[in-house]
Design a protein around this motif. Structure first.
Motif, PDB file in Angstrom:
ATOM      1  N   LEU A 123       0.748  -0.634   0.195  1.00  0.00           N
ATOM      2  CA  LEU A 123       0.285  -0.294   0.246  1.00  0.00           C
ATOM      3  C   LEU A 123       0.865   1.320   0.397  1.00  0.00           C
ATOM      4  O   LEU A 123       2.442   1.011   0.470  1.00  0.00           O
ATOM      5  N   LYS A 124      -0.126   2.280  -0.584  1.00  0.00           N
ATOM      6  CA  LYS A 124       0.698   3.462  -0.395  1.00  0.00           C
ATOM      7  C   LYS A 124       0.856   4.166   0.639  1.00  0.00           C
ATOM      8  O   LYS A 124      -0.188   4.076   2.249  1.00  0.00           O
ATOM      9  N   SER A 125       1.934   4.854   1.639  1.00  0.00           N
ATOM     10  CA  SER A 125       1.794   5.045   3.742  1.00  0.00           C
ATOM     11  C   SER A 125       2.404   6.023   3.227  1.00  0.00           C
ATOM     12  O   SER A 125       2.814   7.025   2.876  1.00  0.00           O
ATOM     13  N   VAL A 126       1.153   7.040   4.267  1.00  0.00           N
ATOM     14  CA  VAL A 126       1.631   7.968   4.754  1.00  0.00           C
ATOM     15  C   VAL A 126       1.394   8.063   6.030  1.00  0.00           C
ATOM     16  O   VAL A 126      -0.037   8.288   6.569  1.00  0.00           O
ATOM     17  N   LEU A 127       2.036   9.219   6.709  1.00  0.00           N
ATOM     18  CA  LEU A 127       2.297   9.634   8.409  1.00  0.00           C
ATOM     19  C   LEU A 127       1.965  11.009   8.741  1.00  0.00           C
ATOM     20  O   LEU A 127       2.754  11.578   8.126  1.00  0.00           O
TER      21      LEU A 127
END
Length: 414
Positions: A123-127
């Motif tokens: 998955l694309k990940s955004v923190l």
């Protein structure tokens, strides 16, 4: 040839809290739902619906804590290996069932849990970092007296350990969201990651919040109708600077006898006792009143009923890289604003000429600015008008901020 339309993402936000109670999470989720499919995995209270659709956001309340004790034990377990057992267990089922392709993780405690899931399922990940969590650990518990709590925090919530963890985990994410420019600068300095990976999404307020001020019929402070109300609204933690404001009331009360500092918000026993002792120590019992927690619907009435609203944060690593929602809410109230000179607060207020600034932690500077506002209230009102104009018609609102969030998601593939 027409340019390709941005891909519609299936986004899963995860937050170890309640929805829609978290203002930042709600605003981001609802904005993303304008163009994408959005799910929020969060916690459930006893009578909450397990699945609910709110403003096109599908809320999945699969995380349930049986008691405060269970929550505390899981927090300690999380602090050992940085993996949250409940989220870790449920994430695979939710990701596969809803064809998730972007995982949006809110705040540092869930960062490793989210990254492991994002890596496993490609998955694309955004923190999304709401604050300097590691630095906040130094502050949050400093007024707590319970020896068991103090020992637990020393063992499991050590600032240096969490800071090292943040520096490592940030590098693994595809994209980082920071709450203010100062946080972005800190992350780049600490990790040396490419600043293009970081998007600043600040805690600005939606313009329709102004409607809350248009329906107010009477003052929240009816019992103090003839007094000059200086109000603080929010949490009562050590970093909030309430101790500075209380001490500053010594001098304020001499020059403005009818001044009243109103502290409105939740406070546990230790914090309440600490503040009450300060009130007596500085002999300002007649000029300071502590209110308990108030319903959110009262926020606008409290702000508008005040002669001046204050954000007196002390300066530390935490407050120098975050900014409160209430700054932007106060702007929509058209009432004067006084803030400490923590970098994000000073930058926004000074560069836009929307309020007054005092030196953080300095009671004499606080009192000087309060008296300045009192003696030049027409000027204070003009600055407040500047703030309203920018918060409603300018770029100090969520409608402007959300464009950057949507742009980030439009360009995830690149």
């Amino acid at each position: 040839m027409q340019p390709n339309k941005p891909k519609v993402q299936s986004i899963l936000m995860i937050v170890d809290g309640y929805y829609p109670a978290d203002i930042r999470v709600r605003k981001e989720a609802e904005s993303l739902a304008l163009k994408h499919t959005v799910f929020v995995l969060c916690c459930r209270k006893e009578n909450d619906q397990k699945i609910e659709v709110i403003n096109n956001v599908t809320v999945l309340r699969d995380i349930y804590y049986k008691s405060f004790t269970e929550k505390g034990l899981i927090d300690m377990r999380l602090a050992i290996n940085f993996v949250h057992p409940k989220f870790h267990e449920i994430l695979p089922e939710i990701i596969k069932k809803n064809n998730i392709n972007v995982l949006h993780v809110h705040d540092l405690p869930l960062a490793k849990t989210g990254f492991l899931a994002a890596k496993k399922y490609h998955l694309k990940s955004v923190l999304d970092l709401h604050e300097n969590y590691a630095a906040a650990l130094l502050t949050w518990f400093s007024w707590r007296k319970n020896p068991v709590i103090r020992l637990k925090n020393k063992l499991f919530f050590n600032c240096n350990r969490w800071q090292n963890y943040e520096n490592r985990i940030i590098k693994k994410y595809d994209n980082i969201i920071a709450v203010v420019e100062e946080m972005k600068d800190r992350i780049v300095a600490d990790t040396l990651i490419d600043e293009s990976k970081i998007t600043v999404i600040t805690n600005s307020e939606k313009k329709d919040f102004v409607a809350n001020f248009n329906t107010i019929e009477d003052s929240f402070f009816k019992a103090h109708k003839d007094q000059f109300i200086i109000s603080y609204l929010g949490g009562f933690g050590p970093h909030r600077g309430l101790q500075t404001a209380i001490e500053g009331m010594q001098e304020v009360s001499k020059q403005i006898p009818n001044a009243l500092l109103a502290l409105v918000g939740p406070a546990n026993k230790d914090v309440r006792n600490y503040l009450e002792n300060l009130i007596d120590e500085f002999d300002v019992r007649k000029n300071v009143v502590i209110y308990g927690s108030q319903p959110f619907k009262e926020v606008a009435r409290i702000m508008q009923s005040s002669a001046v609203n204050i954000i007196p944060h002390i300066s530390n690593l935490h407050t120098e890289s975050t900014i409160p929602h209430k700054l932007y809410q106060v702007l929509l109230s058209k009432k004067p604003l006084l803030v400490s000179n923590c970098a994000p607060l000073e930058r926004v207020v000074k560069s836009n000429d929307i309020g007054f600034i005092f030196k953080a932690g300095k009671a004499n500077s606080f009192s000087k600015e309060v008296v300045e506002i009192y003696n030049n209230y027409e000027l204070a009102t003009q600055k407040a008008a500047n703030g309203f104009e920018l918060a409603y018609n300018g770029d100090l609102n969520w409608e402007f901020t959300e464009k950057k969030l949507l742009h980030l998601y439009d360009n995830l593939e690149s």
